[in-house]
Design a protein around this motif. Structure first.
Motif, mmCIF file in Angstrom:
data_model
loop_
_atom_site.group_PDB
_atom_site.id
_atom_site.type_symbol
_atom_site.label_atom_id
_atom_site.label_comp_id
_atom_site.label_asym_id
_atom_site.label_seq_id
_atom_site.Cartn_x
_atom_site.Cartn_y
_atom_site.Cartn_z
ATOM 1 N N VAL A 127 44.556 25.796 35.308
ATOM 2 C CA VAL A 127 43.661 26.537 36.193
ATOM 3 C C VAL A 127 43.029 27.710 35.455
ATOM 4 C CG1 VAL A 127 43.536 27.965 38.270
ATOM 5 C CG2 VAL A 127 44.913 25.880 38.271
ATOM 6 N N PHE A 128 41.712 27.840 35.583
ATOM 7 C CA PHE A 128 41.004 29.042 35.170
ATOM 8 C C PHE A 128 40.959 29.982 36.377
ATOM 9 C CE2 PHE A 128 39.151 25.606 32.614
ATOM 10 C CZ PHE A 128 39.352 26.104 31.333
ATOM 11 N N ALA A 129 41.474 31.187 36.237
ATOM 12 C CA ALA A 129 41.584 32.124 37.356
ATOM 13 C C ALA A 129 40.499 33.189 37.260
ATOM 14 C CB ALA A 129 42.965 32.779 37.360
ATOM 15 N N ALA A 130 39.704 33.323 38.324
ATOM 16 C CA ALA A 130 38.629 34.311 38.371
ATOM 17 C C ALA A 130 39.140 35.604 39.009
ATOM 18 C CB ALA A 130 37.447 33.766 39.161
ATOM 19 N N VAL A 131 39.070 36.681 38.255
ATOM 20 C CA VAL A 131 39.516 37.975 38.771
ATOM 21 C C VAL A 131 38.455 38.590 39.678
ATOM 22 C CG1 VAL A 131 40.301 40.296 38.107
ATOM 23 C CG2 VAL A 131 40.919 38.317 36.703
ATOM 24 N N VAL A 279 48.042 28.527 33.878
ATOM 25 C CA VAL A 279 46.952 29.395 34.354
ATOM 26 C C VAL A 279 46.494 30.289 33.214
ATOM 27 C CG1 VAL A 279 46.268 31.161 36.029
ATOM 28 C CG2 VAL A 279 47.950 29.410 36.683
ATOM 29 N N GLU A 280 45.189 30.475 33.115
ATOM 30 C CA GLU A 280 44.641 31.535 32.270
ATOM 31 C C GLU A 280 43.517 32.204 33.033
ATOM 32 O OE1 GLU A 280 41.159 30.149 29.415
ATOM 33 O OE2 GLU A 280 43.058 29.231 28.798
ATOM 34 N N ASP A 281 43.410 33.539 32.897
ATOM 35 C CA ASP A 281 42.337 34.216 33.620
ATOM 36 C C ASP A 281 41.058 34.198 32.791
ATOM 37 O OD1 ASP A 281 42.184 36.503 31.900
ATOM 38 O OD2 ASP A 281 43.798 37.498 32.988
#
Length: 427
Positions: A127-131, A279-281
């Motif tokens: 998952v690409f995590a959007a801050v 996960v990585e942001d």
């Protein structure tokens, strides 16, 4: 003779049994001499052996000693600079080739695991995590871009859907890549090394290369021996040093830090990452994390330009870990380690040739788990005389860092500070 052991990481502590491979002694002749027993070198060796070449691999320390055995274990598609950046630098045919290869690495890894029975805790999904809302909009554009290249394993996640993937209030949303995943990185390369030897390849550990003599039949020298070959593959990346100055001038070693918590238990681990995705942001200096097979949280991030070892890794990582998961404020950190990756100014990998028979790949710039496996295949293709895909990478423009060897670290750190400030301000 002194022996270099693995660093005290969680991966080294939980690695599958592996033999001590003897140092090179005496003179050896082979078809291909590979320098470096990380993902790039072992991947290239395996592809070449499958095509009938004789291969000797020289490793300064242990198989997977560098980034291949220390990274976050995440199989992330594409490159450190995405395909829209590539398109602006190259023509349409080159962009097509590079775009096709952007999603090949994960498939190669899965094929290797299945074919050779490698035990490395493979789990699917990343998952690409959007801050911020801006980052979420950028993920929407990334989805369209990747789909234009025929990749259709992406799903956008709104805030509520994201909470079903990772139990934190930190993110505005995200994007699931079902073709991504995560592995025990050291066990992957150890399994691939076993496969190399099963096909007749030879791996010498504790065999640092001192000199590469170019010529029709290059000679690679170590303290106790030498290898004469038809071809040489240079795959030392951040641990190559100044062995080949033209390569060192266009890249910079950087350190990243990783910690592993004490085992969390099934219930707590499932509450943090219910789908067991990695996960990585989307920040410039990003955080990345996942669960290990024994339910530890492996959490990494940060960059130390110039690859210095920080005095207190836990102090650097714990604040971001707790900011992401406040429920882990009191968690025990069992392991903390650092590892170096190789950064290029363009953030794109560098493949090329020195003379007619010395090939190299370096500078994955943080996207090495998948790309190194593509690089191994592409290097093997080039040695066999099928260089179209190799040439697509070799034609990418690469430049030395501003300020040369003296100023590249402070100038790069200044640029990173600017982008980090933009992340914090939501620009």
């Amino acid at each position: 003779m002194s022996r270099t052991p693995y660093p005290p990481s969680y991966y080294a502590a939980s690695a599958n049994p592996a033999p001590d491979r003897p140092p090179l002694q005496g003179a050896v002749e082979t078809d291909v001499c590979v320098i470096g027993a990380g993902y790039t070198g072992i991947s290239a060796a395996l592809f070449l052996l499958e095509q009938g070449y004789r291969v000797t691999v020289l490793e300064a320390a242990k198989v997977g000693f560098g980034a291949s055995g220390r990274n976050g274990g995440q199989m992330v598609n594409s490159y450190s600079r995405d395909l829209d950046v590539v398109e602006k630098q190259v023509g349409p045919e080159q962009a097509r080739l590079l775009g096709e290869m952007a999603f090949e690495g994960g498939r190669i890894i899965r094929e290797r695991i299945q074919r050779y029975g490698i035990r490395c805790d493979l789990k699917d999904g990343g998952v690409f995590a959007a801050v911020t809302a801006k980052q979420l909009a950028q993920l929407e554009q990334q989805k369209k871009l990747w789909e234009r290249y025929g990749y259709h394993q992406l799903e956008l996640l709104d805030t509520d859907a994201m909470r079903g993937v990772v139990n934190t209030e930190l993110y505005a949303g995200g994007m699931l890549d079902r073709g991504s995943g995560h592995i025990h990185p050291l066990n992957l390369v150890l399994g691939e090394a076993d496969a190399v030897e099963s096909l007749g390849g030879v791996i010498h550990e504790q065999s640092a290369v001192l000199q590469v003599e170019q010529g029709e039949h290059p000679v690679v020298r170590t303290v106790q021996g030498q290898v004469r070959a038809r071809f040489v593959v240079v795959a030392g990346n951040a641990y190559l040093g100044d062995l080949l100055p033209p390569l060192a001038a266009r890249s910079m070693p950087c350190g990243t830090q990783v910690v592993a918590t004490a085992p969390l238990g099934e219930e707590l681990a499932h509450s943090l990452l219910p789908q067991d995705y990695c996960v990585e942001d989307c920040n410039y200096l990003l955080d990345y994390y996942r669960l290990s097979a024994d339910k530890r949280l492996i959490f990494g991030g940060g960059v130390v330009y110039g690859a210095r070892d920080p005095a207190d890794i836990e102090a650097l990582i714990r604040p971001n870990l707790v900011r992401t998961f406040p429920q882990l404020r009191e968690v025990q950190i069992d392991y903390a380690w650092t590892g170096n990756f190789l950064l290029t100014l363009s953030r794109l990998p560098q493949l090329g040739r020195l003379g007619s028979n010395i090939y190299y790949s370096q500078g994955c710039s943080g996207h090495g788990v998948t790309f190194t496996h593509v690089a191994g295949r592409v290097l093997a293709e080039a040695i066999r005389g099928q260089a179209e895909r190799f040439d697509a990478f070799a034609a990418l423009p690469h430049y030395p860092f501003p300020g040369g060897r003296l100023l590249r670290v402070p100038l790069t750190a200044l640029g990173a500070w600017y982008y980090q400030l933009r992340d914090r301000l939501g620009w």
